[in-house]
Design a protein around this motif. Structure first.
Motif, PDB file in Angstrom:
ATOM      1  N   LEU A 289      33.351  49.307  28.604  1.00 41.51           N
ATOM      2  CA  LEU A 289      32.480  50.203  29.400  1.00 41.51           C
ATOM      3  C   LEU A 289      31.438  49.430  30.198  1.00 41.51           C
ATOM      4  O   LEU A 289      30.690  50.022  30.973  1.00 41.51           O
ATOM      5  CB  LEU A 289      31.768  51.193  28.477  1.00 41.51           C
ATOM      6  CG  LEU A 289      32.677  52.154  27.687  1.00 41.51           C
ATOM      7  CD1 LEU A 289      31.841  53.039  26.790  1.00 41.51           C
ATOM      8  CD2 LEU A 289      33.522  53.002  28.629  1.00 41.51           C
ATOM      9  N   CYS A 290      31.370  48.099  29.965  1.00 37.98           N
ATOM     10  CA  CYS A 290      30.317  47.334  30.650  1.00 37.98           C
ATOM     11  C   CYS A 290      30.792  46.772  31.986  1.00 37.98           C
ATOM     12  O   CYS A 290      30.136  45.895  32.569  1.00 37.98           O
ATOM     13  CB  CYS A 290      29.834  46.186  29.750  1.00 37.98           C
ATOM     14  SG  CYS A 290      29.141  46.813  28.213  1.00 37.98           S
ATOM     15  N   ALA A 291      31.931  47.261  32.459  1.00 39.00           N
ATOM     16  CA  ALA A 291      32.464  46.749  33.737  1.00 39.00           C
ATOM     17  C   ALA A 291      31.562  47.192  34.890  1.00 39.00           C
ATOM     18  O   ALA A 291      30.864  48.198  34.781  1.00 39.00           O
ATOM     19  CB  ALA A 291      33.866  47.292  33.950  1.00 39.00           C
ATOM     20  N   PRO A 292      31.552  46.416  36.013  1.00 32.93           N
ATOM     21  CA  PRO A 292      30.678  46.796  37.143  1.00 32.93           C
ATOM     22  C   PRO A 292      31.097  48.114  37.801  1.00 32.93           C
ATOM     23  O   PRO A 292      30.291  48.811  38.389  1.00 32.93           O
ATOM     24  CB  PRO A 292      30.823  45.640  38.124  1.00 32.93           C
ATOM     25  CG  PRO A 292      31.998  44.853  37.661  1.00 32.93           C
ATOM     26  CD  PRO A 292      32.210  45.110  36.214  1.00 32.93           C
ATOM     27  N   ARG A 293      32.396  48.488  37.724  1.00 36.11           N
ATOM     28  CA  ARG A 293      32.788  49.760  38.364  1.00 36.11           C
ATOM     29  C   ARG A 293      33.752  50.486  37.438  1.00 36.11           C
ATOM     30  O   ARG A 293      34.895  50.092  37.278  1.00 36.11           O
ATOM     31  CB  ARG A 293      33.476  49.482  39.711  1.00 36.11           C
ATOM     32  CG  ARG A 293      33.935  50.748  40.439  1.00 36.11           C
ATOM     33  CD  ARG A 293      32.785  51.388  41.198  1.00 36.11           C
ATOM     34  NE  ARG A 293      33.191  52.635  41.864  1.00 36.11           N
ATOM     35  CZ  ARG A 293      32.863  53.849  41.433  1.00 36.11           C
ATOM     36  NH1 ARG A 293      32.140  54.000  40.352  1.00 36.11           N
ATOM     37  NH2 ARG A 293      33.228  54.929  42.101  1.00 36.11           N
TER      38      ARG A 293
ATOM     39  N   VAL B 142      24.992  46.463  33.697  1.00 36.30           N
ATOM     40  CA  VAL B 142      24.653  45.994  32.335  1.00 36.30           C
ATOM     41  C   VAL B 142      24.612  44.465  32.321  1.00 36.30           C
ATOM     42  O   VAL B 142      25.560  43.798  32.740  1.00 36.30           O
ATOM     43  CB  VAL B 142      25.715  46.518  31.333  1.00 36.30           C
ATOM     44  CG1 VAL B 142      25.416  45.959  29.946  1.00 36.30           C
ATOM     45  CG2 VAL B 142      25.717  48.024  31.316  1.00 36.30           C
ATOM     46  N   GLU B 143      23.477  43.926  31.854  1.00 36.32           N
ATOM     47  CA  GLU B 143      23.364  42.470  31.684  1.00 36.32           C
ATOM     48  C   GLU B 143      23.880  42.141  30.285  1.00 36.32           C
ATOM     49  O   GLU B 143      23.330  42.603  29.291  1.00 36.32           O
ATOM     50  CB  GLU B 143      21.885  42.053  31.793  1.00 36.32           C
ATOM     51  CG  GLU B 143      21.289  42.219  33.169  1.00 36.32           C
ATOM     52  CD  GLU B 143      21.813  41.172  34.137  1.00 36.32           C
ATOM     53  OE1 GLU B 143      22.160  40.066  33.674  1.00 36.32           O
ATOM     54  OE2 GLU B 143      21.907  41.476  35.351  1.00 36.32           O
ATOM     55  N   HIS B 144      24.927  41.316  30.171  1.00 36.56           N
ATOM     56  CA  HIS B 144      25.507  41.034  28.852  1.00 36.56           C
ATOM     57  C   HIS B 144      24.502  40.399  27.901  1.00 36.56           C
ATOM     58  O   HIS B 144      24.530  40.623  26.696  1.00 36.56           O
ATOM     59  CB  HIS B 144      26.742  40.144  28.990  1.00 36.56           C
ATOM     60  CG  HIS B 144      27.915  40.925  29.503  1.00 36.56           C
ATOM     61  ND1 HIS B 144      29.213  40.665  29.117  1.00 36.56           N
ATOM     62  CD2 HIS B 144      27.997  41.961  30.346  1.00 36.56           C
ATOM     63  CE1 HIS B 144      30.019  41.527  29.721  1.00 36.56           C
ATOM     64  NE2 HIS B 144      29.310  42.320  30.494  1.00 36.56           N
ATOM     65  N   SER B 145      23.578  39.608  28.487  1.00 37.69           N
ATOM     66  CA  SER B 145      22.626  38.910  27.625  1.00 37.69           C
ATOM     67  C   SER B 145      21.683  39.900  26.935  1.00 37.69           C
ATOM     68  O   SER B 145      21.235  39.654  25.816  1.00 37.69           O
ATOM     69  CB  SER B 145      21.822  37.931  28.471  1.00 37.69           C
ATOM     70  OG  SER B 145      21.218  38.640  29.546  1.00 37.69           O
ATOM     71  N   GLY B 146      21.405  41.002  27.609  1.00 36.67           N
ATOM     72  CA  GLY B 146      20.400  41.921  27.055  1.00 36.67           C
ATOM     73  C   GLY B 146      20.990  42.976  26.141  1.00 36.67           C
ATOM     74  O   GLY B 146      20.294  43.931  25.772  1.00 36.67           O
ATOM     75  N   VAL B 147      22.251  42.834  25.766  1.00 34.83           N
ATOM     76  CA  VAL B 147      22.898  43.878  24.960  1.00 34.83           C
ATOM     77  C   VAL B 147      23.337  43.289  23.627  1.00 34.83           C
ATOM     78  O   VAL B 147      23.830  42.156  23.589  1.00 34.83           O
ATOM     79  CB  VAL B 147      24.136  44.407  25.714  1.00 34.83           C
ATOM     80  CG1 VAL B 147      24.849  45.470  24.913  1.00 34.83           C
ATOM     81  CG2 VAL B 147      23.712  44.970  27.058  1.00 34.83           C
TER      82      VAL B 147
ATOM     83  N   TRP C  45      27.281  43.483  18.823  1.00 32.77           N
ATOM     84  CA  TRP C  45      28.186  44.509  18.275  1.00 32.77           C
ATOM     85  C   TRP C  45      28.549  45.527  19.357  1.00 32.77           C
ATOM     86  O   TRP C  45      29.669  46.043  19.398  1.00 32.77           O
ATOM     87  CB  TRP C  45      27.586  45.207  17.050  1.00 32.77           C
ATOM     88  CG  TRP C  45      26.270  45.948  17.334  1.00 32.77           C
ATOM     89  CD1 TRP C  45      25.018  45.467  17.144  1.00 32.77           C
ATOM     90  CD2 TRP C  45      26.116  47.268  17.859  1.00 32.77           C
ATOM     91  NE1 TRP C  45      24.070  46.382  17.507  1.00 32.77           N
ATOM     92  CE2 TRP C  45      24.726  47.526  17.952  1.00 32.77           C
ATOM     93  CE3 TRP C  45      27.005  48.269  18.256  1.00 32.77           C
ATOM     94  CZ2 TRP C  45      24.225  48.735  18.423  1.00 32.77           C
ATOM     95  CZ3 TRP C  45      26.489  49.472  18.722  1.00 32.77           C
ATOM     96  CH2 TRP C  45      25.104  49.694  18.806  1.00 32.77           C
ATOM     97  N   PHE C  46      27.608  45.782  20.259  1.00 31.51           N
ATOM     98  CA  PHE C  46      27.903  46.772  21.308  1.00 31.51           C
ATOM     99  C   PHE C  46      28.938  46.211  22.284  1.00 31.51           C
ATOM    100  O   PHE C  46      29.867  46.902  22.700  1.00 31.51           O
ATOM    101  CB  PHE C  46      26.611  47.150  22.039  1.00 31.51           C
ATOM    102  CG  PHE C  46      26.824  48.257  23.040  1.00 31.51           C
ATOM    103  CD1 PHE C  46      26.895  49.589  22.625  1.00 31.51           C
ATOM    104  CD2 PHE C  46      27.013  47.993  24.402  1.00 31.51           C
ATOM    105  CE1 PHE C  46      27.115  50.607  23.554  1.00 31.51           C
ATOM    106  CE2 PHE C  46      27.237  48.998  25.316  1.00 31.51           C
ATOM    107  CZ  PHE C  46      27.287  50.321  24.889  1.00 31.51           C
ATOM    108  N   LEU C  47      28.772  44.933  22.623  1.00 28.75           N
ATOM    109  CA  LEU C  47      29.739  44.313  23.540  1.00 28.75           C
ATOM    110  C   LEU C  47      31.135  44.308  22.920  1.00 28.75           C
ATOM    111  O   LEU C  47      32.138  44.545  23.588  1.00 28.75           O
ATOM    112  CB  LEU C  47      29.310  42.880  23.882  1.00 28.75           C
ATOM    113  CG  LEU C  47      28.249  42.757  24.980  1.00 28.75           C
ATOM    114  CD1 LEU C  47      27.869  41.307  25.172  1.00 28.75           C
ATOM    115  CD2 LEU C  47      28.770  43.339  26.299  1.00 28.75           C
ATOM    116  N   ARG C  48      31.183  44.024  21.591  1.00 25.16           N
ATOM    117  CA  ARG C  48      32.489  44.001  20.934  1.00 25.16           C
ATOM    118  C   ARG C  48      33.134  45.384  20.962  1.00 25.16           C
ATOM    119  O   ARG C  48      34.313  45.533  21.208  1.00 25.16           O
ATOM    120  CB  ARG C  48      32.328  43.551  19.473  1.00 25.16           C
ATOM    121  CG  ARG C  48      32.360  42.043  19.325  1.00 25.16           C
ATOM    122  CD  ARG C  48      32.699  41.625  17.904  1.00 25.16           C
ATOM    123  NE  ARG C  48      32.093  40.312  17.647  1.00 25.16           N
ATOM    124  CZ  ARG C  48      31.200  40.103  16.705  1.00 25.16           C
ATOM    125  NH1 ARG C  48      30.813  41.067  15.905  1.00 25.16           N
ATOM    126  NH2 ARG C  48      30.693  38.889  16.534  1.00 25.16           N
TER     127      ARG C  48
END
Length: 1930
Positions: A298-302, A282-287, A290-293
């Protein structure tokens, strides 16, 4: 067949409070019914079901109202009350659903006020703040959204509030869970609430999605959006929280995807986002922010494996895969999910997660099928059968289709099925049948062995795709192959399912392709004919499973096949009746008819009336020698498709006939089948009788006219009644004295089912009632069954008496009651362990008697008048309390005495019996329903204290370091000193000097007696003690030990029972329980102390039983302090083990004694569904102790850890939860095996053995090399991946030193274990290229293991290599190994390496030549290469090779090649050079030139045996027909071997002679049976002068084995050839030869020698008598005497079977001949032998003896011809027939006068009564458990009844009288004298002797019966006038 009763539904009524009622009563009108009055009336009802009826009347009332009534205050008030009621009802109450469905029909004008009322109520609900009340609110929200329009409208109105409530609720629950960490009970409750909360949130979003769409999206400040983000965040956190329940995590995974789908825009991007989450890209910039918060975690690499798994599940379940709505991104996501799931499958091993994974894969295959329908061509390409993903999925399937978990196996089957459908969808349009993917799969699957369970379901799925016909074209024998597999029960269900799929598909194919009627014969040939062959001739298991699993399916598919089967079987039924081993056509017919009738394919009356099957035929089936045929015949009568089918008179008569001969069956499974079938019959009688009663009530004259042809109902009912009465009479009759355990078991079980089925329900007429059949004699019979030594008989008798309680107790007089009670009290203190069990059952029966208090207990206990007054107390409770008090008083006194002298206690009053009776009495008390609580509390406290004090008295003995060897008397001073140490260690509470000083026996050591003069010496091994009554009693060490450990057992079980009295809910007052928490804790400490310190296995195993009851109670208990105890105990004991403190009392020997049991009990009681934290903690600790990293640690903790692990791996209750630890356990055991300490090695071996069973399953076969209990290498290493590098590393270490010169003898112990495991793996044709865990790297290591210096390791490496090579790799591996052998005897040659290589070559070739690959050309080429190469290394088989062991190994390879080469010669492959070489090897061998070695030379015997086998093999080949017809010179040359059989027989080594003799015997048998085994070519060519050689050998042979073989060969030869040669070769005439063989039979040292000598002598006698040659009288007498000696009961089975064989061979000539040949007394003597054998305890012997009757009956049939004769019968029937035959023969021979007195003597039996009266008590006490020589099958009275029946018949038919017969008068005198003596002896026994002196009483009762029958017949034989005179004298 028996229908289950429906459960009644429970409905809890609702109540209205005072305020609500007032509100409604204001509006209710008495005169007319309005809504308010209806509701008031409804609330007044106290029955939920009536309230439901009342609520249903609301709607009609509301619909009558007009529009204007909407504003009516009455309606408003009613709606308010309805709302409040709705929300107050529980979620599971049916009233709630009824109310909702009623309100769904509200008319529109009432809807608005209704919504307002309900909204108010719901708003109130949402104000709830108590975390523990949230569940009710959640249930209400859920029920509002489930098909309840009013509820849904409310939630729409309150959408924001509901969302906010759910958001707050999730946070509160999370916080509460954190606070209660460690409190398992509260946490479990919170988890379930959390689960419901997440589900309700999802429901809300799914059902009311339109509420959140639209304008609210745009506004990230709106409260709805904020709540949604909060919900999403909570769910993401739950998903990541591994401490939560797995179901909560799974549901959170669904919720995260669902919420994201609802909120995410643009929707097309959603699949990419989820792909990113799964792949960690997941690229943080493209999300969105509110989803990141919300989901940043769940956006961890593993992500953790389980989180990925649940996310995949969420994506598959919550996204729409149909119609291609997600486009390319969706297709990419689908493929990504598959690759993530498949990579997870190798990581996630925990059973619950592995099961989820397989379930999610099934969902994936469904989604893939949905996506393919409208998917792009690219997707079709990526999901084609040959694609990478499908390849990996297949890999997953092959690895998991034999998984131990059912769920995973089932899911795997579905995945395979869907996978085939996916491939079919991708190739839609092209011809599936010729598709290469399917063709490859079929070929692979068919090449697998049939023991692979996964093969069946997969083939079944393939059949559905390509059709049966296509598979049969590849191999027509498949149906037969599958039927052959069905002898294994574990495979039978799979095999039958596959067959069903195949024959159903085949039938459908034929029906479509051909006209009706043309195909049926072909179908029958393929599917029915092989079945009939197996049913007639197959083994027991195979036929049973085929009948159970296959036959019903076949008949269901094509019922018309039945007539075909009956026709075929009927034709051969008379000729092929079967035997004790096979069913024959008759048995097959019975099985087919039974199955057909049970499944409704035929009516029995039709086939009997049409003459298809006769009554005689069924009768023969009912007494058939094969027990399963009897069961099938009985099943044919009992099992029907309709449970109300009327039972015909003929059926009833056949059942009565069956019960005469089949109740005494030793096989438990047969007994169970008989009982269950008769139960079905009784149910039929009961149900059909109800139908008949109804018919009788409802009949009219008209019906009577119509039914006049049929039997009137009343007549049938009368027949039923008479039949049931006669059945009960028969069953009570067989409970006679001395009846066997099987008979009693059957009779009591059948009576119990009668009592159950014919119990009287209210208001129903009953055709039969058992209690009306009872009289006092029958009750007495049942009570006497308590005296049986078999506990199951006691249990059955007790259960039956309980069912007939009222009748049984009313028939007990007060005198009898007192006697029984006294007997029970006496037995409770007997020294015989089984007596106290009898006492317990007696007391448990008597406590139901109302008069027990004043008849029995009054004199023994001080009276408690309060108890009499309180009538509310049940009889049982009052009596039980009094009995326990009485026993408690007694045992307390006895414990007091035992403290003074344990010896006296063991001899006179071992206390365990009393405690056992107390425990038994407690078991049947209703603890939840006691009245006298305070009395019981006091008793419980006293019981606990009594248990502790009893335990203190006996525990020193049980806890001594050598409890079993505690015999304080011995014969030499040395052992006396050792004993002194033990005694010093024990020091029990005993004032006697018995335990203080070791005793030494007088006889053995006179000189010591002076030194020990002050000690009291003993005359024998028993210690004399003076008991209570000052009489002398003997004590043996065994008695002391039994007294002690049985006391411990009973105390443990009693304490376990008492623990259960703790109330399970902590809400109830502590005072309410009969036992306090404190007492429970003390009991726990008591168990801990004993389990950790006992040394006696019996004691700690039994303490374990009590402790398990305690731990299970604790795990269910709500009290937190008790709940935590197991955890506390576990950590304490693990600490103690770890600390290895020198002062520790833990026992490190005896496999750690009770410690494993203690830990096992703690872990096994942990709930299986939870996280099993205790198990995880314990396993982690134990594995670290079992495989310590540094050697310096003490070994004791390691030994304990290994022993405990062994117990845990063996414990089935831990099930699959233990599997994740198997790999570590295996490593620990392999490493422990290399320890220098013996104790560690020993424990490691035991652990290893437990693990092998755990991994490969319980061993089912004796054959070490069978394919069962094995798995493919890939499956093994996939399930235990960490073992792959471990094994490779270990093998590398081991093999690296094997070839080095310096370390010649470095022995690696672990090699043995590694080879053991590797030998159980095998390659699968399915091994694809996808697996990283290939088993190829092991091959070079295993080959190197063949160089080990340890013989057994070399042998095992030979075996282990075979499974690692696929068949195609064998030839070049074998060639490489052969080429690696040295070309000549080089100086540095290592014979170990040569030997190992040869063993590997041998095993490889063996598996290769026995496989059925030899059709292919590659095979033939490979074989030629191997033979050529073998020829180049032949020096190894000759004298050039100095090592005899390797020469033998090389010869073994040659033997194998030579035996298999015949097969290939038939195919035209010629190997002349090879045969030439072999001849040279033989002619150069020491067998030809003489043996220069002494027998002690290593390997000599092995070498001689191998070379002999080679000679025999070559001789057999040259005798073969193929070679004799071959005219080439080479063949002629070959046909002259350099050695003959005669030469081998003269060899000085008996091993060589034995092999030659065995070959001759085999050849003879083949010649006699006119068959030459298929493929073996010719048998051995026998020399012409063989008889001479053998006769000479018989006289000179010194080796017993060879001698037996010589005699056996002579026995198998034709005596016409042997006898002429005796004169010249051994100078004996036939009579001398006979005398010689009879002497051998008499004096030979081995049973084998005796049996074969007797068989030979008997054959000789028959031969001589048939040829009218004279045999001296005394020789014949000796022969008869020998047969009688062979038939004695205590002889070995072998001798008994030989006697039966001899008797069978002489039956037609001597036993049942027209004229007497031997003389009457000898002939009758031989018949008595037959009768003795028919009563032998061993079934094999009885079956062999029944064949004598078979021969006699067959003759009778052939002589008389017309009458039906039973032939193949079971032993009870054969015994009856035998007596009948003897009586007929006496008539035929005209010897009635002389014969009848002999038969009367048989009847009277053993006349020595002396032993009965004088059995010494000493003898009995010496052997507490030894029952001596007892025949548990024979029943003397059965044989008496049968003999007397035939004698009476004979007397009546011949009108026989014997006036002045001296013999008769003598018999008469003996019988009368015995009758008097028996009465006298019976009178001398104590009261109720059946309990106190059971054996004597039974013996006398039997003898009394015999004498009375004998006197009755003697009276009949006297002429009338004699009788009159005698009567006058009387």
């Amino acid at each position: 067949m028996v229908l289950k009763k429906k459960k009644e539904i429970q409905v809890d009524a609702f109540f209205l409070d005072h305020h609500q009622l007032e509100k409604l009563q204001r509006f209710s009108k008495a005169e007319e019914q309005n809504l308010a009055s209806l509701l008031v009336h409804c609330a007044e009802l106290r029955n939920g079901i009536q309230q439901i009826q009342s609520i249903k009347q609301i709607m009609p009332l509301v619909k009558q109202m007009d529009q204007s009534s909407a504003g009516d205050p009455m309606v408003k008030a009613c709606l308010d009350v309805l709302g409040e009621t709705y929300f107050s009802l529980g979620a599971k109450n049916p009233l709630k659903k009824v109310l909702a469905s009623s309100l769904n029909g509200l008319p529109g004008h009432v809807m608005v006020p209704a919504v307002q009322s309900f909204v108010c109520c719901l708003r109130e609900e949402l104000k709830t703040t108590d975390v523990y009340l949230y569940r009710k609110v959640l249930d209400n929200l859920a029920s509002c959204m489930e098909e309840f329009s009013l509820g849904r409208a409310c939630i729409k109105n309150l959408f924001e509030e509901v969302l906010q409530f759910l958001q707050k609720l999730l946070l509160d629950l999370q916080e509460e869970n954190r606070k209660n960490h460690g409190n398992r009970i509260v946490q479990t409750q919170l988890m379930h609430d959390l689960l419901i909360a997440i589900k309700v949130s999802m429901m809300l979003i799914q059902k009311l999605q339109e509420n959140i769409q639209g304008s609210l999206w745009k506004d990230s400040e709106s409260s709805v959006w904020q709540s949604m983000c909060s919900l999403l965040k909570s769910c993401a956190n739950f998903l990541m929280d591994a401490t939560l329940l797995q179901t909560v995590q799974t549901t959170s995974g669904l919720a995260v995807v669902l919420f994201t789908r609802a909120m995410y825009e643009p929707v097309e991007e959603l699949p990419s986002l989820i792909s990113g989450l799964l792949l960690g890209t997941v690229e943080h910039s493209g999300v969105p922010v509110w989803f990141l918060r919300s989901c940043g975690v769940l956006c961890a690499p593993r992500l953790p494996g389980s989180v990925l798994l649940f996310l995949c599940h969420g994506a598959l379940a919550m996204l729409d895969w149909k119609n291609g709505s997600m486009g390319e991104n969706g297709e990419k996501l689908l493929l990504d999910i598959a690759s993530v799931l498949l990579s997870l499958s190798s990581e996630l091993k925990e059973p619950s997660v592995a099961t989820s994974l397989s379930r999610i894969l099934v969902i994936w295959t469904n989604s893939a099928l949905a996506a393919l329908v409208s998917g792009s061509p690219d997707l079709k390409l990526k999901l084609n059968g040959s694609s990478d993903i499908i390849g990996k999925l297949l890999e997953y399937i092959y690895t998991h289709w034999d998984h131990p978990l059912d769920a995973i196996r089932h899911q795997t089957k579905l995945i395979f099925k869907h996978l085939l459908q996916i491939h079919q969808t991708t190739i839609a349009g092209s011809n599936g049948k010729s598709d290469p993917f399917f063709a490859r799969l079929i070929k692979h699957l068919l090449s697998l062995d049939w023991h692979v369970k996964g093969k069946y379901a997969s083939l079944g799925s393939l059949v559905e795709c390509v059709g049966t016909e296509n598979i049969l074209q590849l191999d027509r024998t498949i149906p037969v192959q599958i039927l052959d597999v069905m002898s294994d029960q574990s495979l039978a269900p799979y095999a039958s399912d596959l067959l069903e799929t195949m024959f159903t598909n085949h039938k459908a194919h034929f029906t479509l392709s051909f006209q009706k009627g043309t195909w049926i014969d072909q179908w029958h040939n393929i599917w029915v004919s092989p079945l009939l062959v197996i049913l007639c001739e197959g083994n027991h298991d195979q036929t049973t499973y085929i009948i159970d699993y296959y036959l019903p399916k076949l008949l269901k598919c094509n019922p018309d096949s039945l007539s075909y089967m009956i026709r075929i079987l009927q034709a051969s039924a008379d000729a092929n009746l079967g035997s004790c081993r096979t069913r024959g056509a008759l048995g097959a017919l019975m099985a087919c008819l039974r199955t057909a009738r049970a499944h409704g394919h035929l009516e029995l009356s039709n086939i009997m009336s049409s003459g298809l099957v006769s009554t005689e035929c069924i009768k023969q089936g009912l007494v058939h020698q094969h027990s399963q045929v009897c069961i099938d015949a009985l099943g044919l009568l009992c099992e029907t498709h309709r449970t109300t089918e009327i039972v015909s008179l003929e059926e009833m008569q056949l059942i009565q006939f069956f019960m005469l001969y089949n109740l005494n069956n030793q096989s438990p499974s047969v007994r169970q089948q008989i009982i269950s079938l008769l139960r079905k019959l009784f149910c039929r009688i009961q149900e059909s009788s109800q139908v008949l009663y109804k018919l009788e009530q409802n009949k009219t004259k008209q019906e009577l006219v119509e039914k006049s042809t049929k039997m009137p109902p009343l007549r049938t009912l009368q027949q039923y009644k008479d039949f049931m009465s006669s059945v009960c009479a028969r069953l009570f009759e067989v409970l006679f004295p001395g009846s066997s355990h099987p008979t009693r078991f059957c009779a009591l079980s059948i009576l119990e089912s009668i009592a159950e089925i014919f119990s009287v329900p209210k208001g129903q007429a009953q055709v039969f009632q058992l209690d009306q059949e009872m009289d006092s004699a029958r009750v007495q019979t049942l009570i006497q069954c308590f005296a049986s030594t078999f506990e199951e008989v006691k249990i059955l008798a007790f259960r039956l008496l309980m069912k007939l309680r009222d009748v049984a107790l009313n028939l007990q007089g007060s005198e009898n009651l007192d006697l029984l009670f006294q007997a029970a009290i006496d037995l409770s203190t007997s020294t015989k362990p089984y007596d106290c069990v009898t006492a317990s059952y007696l007391l448990n029966f008597l406590v139901y008697h109302k008069g027990l208090q004043h008849i029995c207990l009054g004199k023994r206990l001080e009276h408690n008048p309060q108890l009499d007054e309180s009538t509310s107390v049940s009889t049982v409770e009052k009596n039980t309390l009094a009995v326990i008090k009485l026993l408690l008083v007694e045992v307390e006194e006895e414990i007091f005495q035992a403290k003074k002298s344990l010896l006296q206690a063991a001899a006179s009053f071992p206390m365990y019996g009393r405690v056992h009776c107390i425990n038994g009495a407690l078991q049947q008390l209703p603890f939840n329903d006691l009245t006298l609580v305070s009395e019981w509390k006091e008793i419980v406290t006293r019981l606990i204290l009594m248990s502790y004090s009893l335990s203190a008295v006996v525990s020193p003995v049980v806890q001594s370091s050598s409890p079993e060897g505690l015999i304080p008397m011995d014969s030499d001073p040395e052992s006396a000193d050792r004993l002194q140490m033990i005694l010093h260690e024990i020091q029990p509470q005993d004032t006697n000097d018995y335990f203080m000083q070791a005793k030494i026996l007088k006889e053995h050591c006179k000189e010591e007696s002076e030194k020990l003069a002050d000690q009291r010496l003993m005359k024998n091994t028993c210690m004399e003690m003076r008991g209570k009554d000052k009489q002398v009693c003997d004590v043996t060490a065994q008695m002391v030990l039994v007294c002690c450990w049985r006391s411990m057992k009973e105390v443990s079980l009693l304490l376990g029972t008492l623990c259960k009295l703790l109330p399970s809910q902590t809400t109830s007052e502590p005072s309410e329980g009969l036992i306090t928490v404190e007492q429970v804790k003390n009991i726990g400490d008591y168990f801990k102390h004993h389990l950790l310190q006992s040394r006696h296995r019996g004691a700690f195993e039994l303490a374990y039983a009590g402790f398990v009851q305690l731990t299970e109670m604790l795990s269910r208990c709500n009290s937190e302090s008790l709940h935590k105890m197991p955890e506390h105990w576990l950590s304490c004991v693990l600490e103690e083990i770890k600390s290895c403190d020198p002062s520790s009392t833990l026992c490190a020997t005896r496999r750690s004694a009770g410690i494993p049991f203690y830990i096992q009990a703690l872990l096994a009681s942990e709930p299986k569904k939870g996280k099993t934290n205790l198990l995880k903690m314990a396993m982690k600790e134990l594995i670290s102790l079992a495989a310590p990293l540094n050697e310096s640690l003490s070994v004791i903790p390691q030994v304990h850890a290994l022993n405990i692990l062994r117990a845990l791996y063996r414990d089935t209750r831990l099930g699959e939860n233990i599997m994740p630890y198997v790999a570590d356990g295996l490593k620990a055991s392999v490493l422990g095996f290399m320890s220098p300490v013996w104790a560690v090695r020993n424990s490691s071996t035991l652990l290893f053995s437990a693990l092998i069973t755990r991994i490969f399953g319980v061993k089912r076969e004796k054959d070490e090399n069978s394919k069962k209990n094995r798995m493919t290498g890939r499956e093994f290493f996939t399930r235990f991946p960490s073992l792959y590098p471990f094994f490779l590393k270990q093998l590398e270490v081991v093999t690296s030193t094997l070839n080095s010169e310096t370390e010649e003898l470095k022995i690696h112990p672990s090699l043995f274990l590694l080879l053991l495991i590797l030998g159980r793996l095998y390659p699968s044709p399915m091994d694809g290229s996808h697996s990283a865990l290939s088993i190829a790297p092991f091959v070079p290591f295993i080959i190197r293991c063949g160089h080990s210096p340890v013989f057994r390791c070399r042998e095992m490496s030979g075996r282990a290599l075979v499974p690692f090579l696929v068949a195609t790799e064998v030839p070049h591996t074998a060639l490489a190994l052969l080429r690696g052998l040295p070309d000549s005897a080089a100086p540095g040659m290592r014979q170990n390496a040569v030997h190992g290589t040869l063993l590997q070559v041998f095993h490889l070739l063996q598996s290769y030549l026995e496989s059925n690959q030899f059709v292919s050309l590659d095979f033939q080429q490979g074989l030629c290469d191997i033979i050529t190469c073998v020829g180049t290394k032949l020096w190894l088989a000759k004298r050039l090779n100095p090592c005899l062991v390797t020469r033998a190994a090389y010869l073994d390879v040659l033997v194998m090649l030579s035996t298999h080469l015949e097969k290939f010669q038939k195919q035209g492959m010629q190997f002349h050079d090879f045969w030439e070489e072999i001849r040279r090897v033989i002619s150069d061998s020491e067998l030809v030139s003489g043996i220069p070695y002494s027998p002690a030379v290593p390997g000599l015997i092995q070498y001689l045996q191998s070379i002999t086998r080679l000679v025999i093999s070559v001789l057999s080949v040259t005798a073969g027909p193929d070679l004799q017809s071959c005219a080439s010179a080479a063949a002629e040359d070959m046909a002259k071997p350099s050695l003959s059989v005669a030469h081998l027989l003269l060899c000085e080594f008996h091993e060589v002679r034995l092999l030659a003799l065995e070959a001759i015997l085999l050849a003879l048998r083949q010649r006699n049976s006119k068959q030459i085994a298929e493929g073996r070519g010719g048998a051995l060519c026998l020399p012409i002068d063989l008889e001479d050689t053998l006769l000479t050998m018989a006289l000179k042979e010194t080796n017993p084995q060879c001698f037996c073989k010589v005699l056996e060969i002579l026995y198998n030869m034709d005596l016409r050839n042997v006898l002429p040669k005796t004169e010249c070769s051994i100078k004996m005439n036939p009579n001398q030869l006979l005398t010689w063989s009879l002497n051998l039979a008499d004096i030979s040292s081995s049973p084998e020698g005796q049996t074969i000598a007797l068989k030979f002598a008997s054959k000789l006698i028959i031969h001589l008598l048939q040829n009218h040659q004279q045999i001296p009288e005394e020789v014949l007498k000796k022969w008869v005497q020998l047969i009688m000696y062979f038939c004695e009961d205590e002889q070995e089975t072998e001798m008994l079977l030989a006697a039966a064989e001899v008797l069978k061979s002489i039956t037609s000539f001597l036993l049942s001949s027209e004229k007497l040949i031997l003389g009457l007394s000898d002939t009758l003597g031989l018949w008595k032998c037959v009768i003795l054998l028919l009563q032998n305890e061993d079934l094999v012997v009885r079956d062999a003896a029944a064949e004598v009757i078979q021969v006699a009956q067959s003759e009778k049939k052939s002589n008389e011809g017309t009458e039906f004769a039973f032939r193949i019968v079971n032993a009870p029937m054969a015994l009856d027939l035998a007596f009948g035959i003897v009586c007929e023969l006496l008539q035929r021979w005209g010897e009635i006068h002389a014969g009848v007195p002999v038969l009367l003597e048989w009847l009277l039996g053993d006349t020595d009564l002396q032993r009965d009266g004088d059995t010494s008590a000493e003898e009995e006490d010496d052997s507490l458990f030894d029952k001596g020589e007892v025949n548990f099958w024979a029943e003397k009275l059965t044989h008496v009844k049968q003999l007397s029946k035939h004698l009476l018949h004979l007397v009546s038919v011949t009108h026989l009288t014997l006036p002045d017969h001296g013999e008769l008068n003598h018999l008469s005198g003996i019988a009368l004298d015995q009758a008097q003596r028996i009465e006298h002896l019976l009178g001398a026994l104590p009261p109720v002797p059946e309990f106190s002196r059971t054996p004597e009483f039974t013996r006398l009762a039997i003898q009394r019966e015999r004498v009375s029958v004998c006197l009755k017949i003697l009276n009949l034989l006297k002429p009338d006038d004699t009788c009159k005179t005698e009567n006058l004298e009387k």
